[in-house]
Design a protein around this motif. Structure first.
Motif, PDB file in Angstrom:
ATOM      1  N   GLY A 130       0.786  -1.222   0.000  1.00 54.95           N
ATOM      2  CA  GLY A 130       0.000   0.000   0.000  1.00 54.95           C
ATOM      3  C   GLY A 130       0.820   1.275   0.000  1.00 54.95           C
ATOM      4  N   VAL A 131       2.130   1.186   0.187  1.00 54.57           N
ATOM      5  CA  VAL A 131       2.969   2.388   0.231  1.00 54.57           C
ATOM      6  C   VAL A 131       2.908   3.135  -1.099  1.00 54.57           C
ATOM      7  CG1 VAL A 131       5.329   3.256   0.392  1.00 54.57           C
ATOM      8  CG2 VAL A 131       4.517   1.586   2.042  1.00 54.57           C
ATOM      9  N   ALA A 132       3.062   2.429  -2.210  1.00 54.62           N
ATOM     10  CA  ALA A 132       3.066   3.094  -3.522  1.00 54.62           C
ATOM     11  C   ALA A 132       1.744   3.800  -3.779  1.00 54.62           C
ATOM     12  CB  ALA A 132       3.360   2.085  -4.626  1.00 54.62           C
ATOM     13  N   THR A 133       0.654   3.130  -3.481  1.00 60.96           N
ATOM     14  CA  THR A 133      -0.664   3.733  -3.700  1.00 60.96           C
ATOM     15  C   THR A 133      -0.845   4.984  -2.856  1.00 60.96           C
ATOM     16  OG1 THR A 133      -1.595   1.571  -4.235  1.00 60.96           O
ATOM     17  CG2 THR A 133      -3.152   3.311  -3.637  1.00 60.96           C
ATOM     18  N   GLU A 134      -0.496   4.902  -1.571  1.00 61.80           N
ATOM     19  CA  GLU A 134      -0.666   6.053  -0.693  1.00 61.80           C
ATOM     20  C   GLU A 134       0.289   7.185  -1.074  1.00 61.80           C
ATOM     21  OE1 GLU A 134      -2.188   8.428   2.467  1.00 61.80           O
ATOM     22  OE2 GLU A 134      -2.962   6.877   1.145  1.00 61.80           O
ATOM     23  N   ALA A 135       1.513   6.858  -1.432  1.00 59.37           N
ATOM     24  CA  ALA A 135       2.464   7.900  -1.841  1.00 59.37           C
ATOM     25  C   ALA A 135       1.970   8.604  -3.095  1.00 59.37           C
ATOM     26  CB  ALA A 135       3.844   7.289  -2.072  1.00 59.37           C
ATOM     27  N   LEU A 136       1.463   7.853  -4.045  1.00 56.25           N
ATOM     28  CA  LEU A 136       0.948   8.460  -5.267  1.00 56.25           C
ATOM     29  C   LEU A 136      -0.285   9.302  -4.985  1.00 56.25           C
ATOM     30  CD1 LEU A 136       1.302   8.791  -8.285  1.00 56.25           C
ATOM     31  CD2 LEU A 136      -0.047   6.719  -8.602  1.00 56.25           C
ATOM     32  N   ARG A 137      -1.156   8.828  -4.105  1.00 56.64           N
ATOM     33  CA  ARG A 137      -2.338   9.613  -3.726  1.00 56.64           C
ATOM     34  C   ARG A 137      -1.912  10.937  -3.102  1.00 56.64           C
ATOM     35  NH1 ARG A 137      -5.234  11.221   0.191  1.00 56.64           N
ATOM     36  NH2 ARG A 137      -3.995  10.250   1.825  1.00 56.64           N
TER      37      ARG A 137
ATOM     38  N   ASP B  25       3.054  -3.909 -14.633  1.00 59.60           N
ATOM     39  CA  ASP B  25       1.649  -4.113 -14.290  1.00 59.60           C
ATOM     40  C   ASP B  25       1.232  -3.549 -12.936  1.00 59.60           C
ATOM     41  OD1 ASP B  25       1.135  -5.300 -16.739  1.00 59.60           O
ATOM     42  OD2 ASP B  25       1.561  -7.311 -15.992  1.00 59.60           O
ATOM     43  N   PRO B  26       1.992  -3.739 -11.856  1.00 58.19           N
ATOM     44  CA  PRO B  26       1.538  -3.185 -10.575  1.00 58.19           C
ATOM     45  C   PRO B  26       1.360  -1.666 -10.610  1.00 58.19           C
ATOM     46  CG  PRO B  26       3.318  -4.747 -10.222  1.00 58.19           C
ATOM     47  CD  PRO B  26       3.224  -4.519 -11.705  1.00 58.19           C
ATOM     48  N   SER B  27       2.250  -0.964 -11.287  1.00 54.53           N
ATOM     49  CA  SER B  27       2.141   0.496 -11.348  1.00 54.53           C
ATOM     50  C   SER B  27       0.945   0.931 -12.174  1.00 54.53           C
ATOM     51  CB  SER B  27       3.422   1.101 -11.912  1.00 54.53           C
ATOM     52  OG  SER B  27       4.492   0.870 -11.024  1.00 54.53           O
ATOM     53  N   HIS B  28       0.621   0.174 -13.221  1.00 51.73           N
ATOM     54  CA  HIS B  28      -0.562   0.507 -14.026  1.00 51.73           C
ATOM     55  C   HIS B  28      -1.823   0.409 -13.173  1.00 51.73           C
ATOM     56  CE1 HIS B  28       1.688   0.671 -17.772  1.00 51.73           C
ATOM     57  NE2 HIS B  28       2.281  -0.452 -17.422  1.00 51.73           N
ATOM     58  N   ALA B  29      -1.894  -0.612 -12.342  1.00 49.96           N
ATOM     59  CA  ALA B  29      -3.059  -0.796 -11.478  1.00 49.96           C
ATOM     60  C   ALA B  29      -3.172   0.340 -10.460  1.00 49.96           C
ATOM     61  CB  ALA B  29      -2.982  -2.148 -10.778  1.00 49.96           C
ATOM     62  N   VAL B  30      -2.043   0.771  -9.904  1.00 50.06           N
ATOM     63  CA  VAL B  30      -2.053   1.861  -8.934  1.00 50.06           C
ATOM     64  C   VAL B  30      -2.567   3.138  -9.594  1.00 50.06           C
ATOM     65  CG1 VAL B  30      -0.589   3.383  -7.541  1.00 50.06           C
ATOM     66  CG2 VAL B  30      -0.258   0.911  -7.446  1.00 50.06           C
ATOM     67  N   LEU B  31      -2.054   3.469 -10.765  1.00 53.04           N
ATOM     68  CA  LEU B  31      -2.497   4.677 -11.463  1.00 53.04           C
ATOM     69  C   LEU B  31      -3.989   4.620 -11.781  1.00 53.04           C
ATOM     70  CD1 LEU B  31       0.494   5.310 -13.889  1.00 53.04           C
ATOM     71  CD2 LEU B  31      -0.170   6.711 -11.927  1.00 53.04           C
ATOM     72  N   ALA B  32      -4.440   3.501 -12.306  1.00 56.54           N
ATOM     73  CA  ALA B  32      -5.855   3.358 -12.661  1.00 56.54           C
ATOM     74  C   ALA B  32      -6.742   3.522 -11.430  1.00 56.54           C
ATOM     75  CB  ALA B  32      -6.095   2.008 -13.319  1.00 56.54           C
ATOM     76  N   GLY B  33      -6.305   2.995 -10.301  1.00 58.78           N
ATOM     77  CA  GLY B  33      -7.073   3.108  -9.072  1.00 58.78           C
ATOM     78  C   GLY B  33      -7.225   4.532  -8.574  1.00 58.78           C
ATOM     79  N   LEU B  34      -6.333   5.414  -9.005  1.00 56.63           N
ATOM     80  CA  LEU B  34      -6.388   6.820  -8.589  1.00 56.63           C
ATOM     81  C   LEU B  34      -6.982   7.727  -9.654  1.00 56.63           C
ATOM     82  CD1 LEU B  34      -2.976   7.010  -6.732  1.00 56.63           C
ATOM     83  CD2 LEU B  34      -5.259   7.039  -5.722  1.00 56.63           C
TER      84      LEU B  34
END
Length: 142
Positions: free
Chosen positions: A85-92, A112-121
């Motif tokens: 969850g660090v990447a997602t929260e940092a990007l948010r 792929d993991p980074s694409h999912a994080v971006l799409a989620g935001l």
């Protein structure tokens, strides 16, 4: 979950932040930082705003915004052993701190993991640039 925060990159953070960027599996097509000297020079550029990604008081990554051909773009590198969850929260947090829209991100097509994080935001695919995919966080309607 650990407490995640972004702070201005200071001298004490640079060794850890450089190590994460150097060892990151993510593509950084807009920044080449093969050496610590190149990293320091890149961070010092006027067009770059770099922040340390901090998890429970330990530097676990680097989040940056920079100007690329007149557009604002984000870059994120997080240590592979960072808690989930660090990447997602940092990007948010980074998208919250960077008010300019549209906001872009460029990733390797196979990240792929980074694409999912971006799409989620809320980022959507904008274009393809060779082996990279460019995403955009469009302005919101008020």
């Amino acid at each position: 979950m650990a407490h995640i925060d972004l702070r201005e990159l200071n001298d004490d953070d640079r060794d850890a932040a450089f190590a994460v960027v150097r060892d990151s599996s993510s593509s950084w097509p807009r920044a080449t930082v093969d050496t610590r000297e190149a990293f320091d020079a890149w961070v010092a550029e006027d067009r770059v705003s770099a922040r340390a990604v901090v998890s429970d008081d330990a530097v676990v990554g680097l989040a940056a915004t920079l100007d690329v051909d007149g557009d604002r773009e984000i870059l994120l590198a997080v240590a592979p052993d960072a808690v989930e969850g660090v990447a997602t929260e940092a990007l948010r947090l980074l998208t919250f701190l960077e008010p300019e829209r549209p906001l872009y991100a460029c990733l390797a097509a196979d990240d792929d993991p980074s694409h999912a994080v971006l799409a989620g935001l809320g980022f959507v695919e904008d274009s393809r640039d060779g082996d990279d995919i460019v995403y955009v966080l469009p302005p919101t309607l008020e």
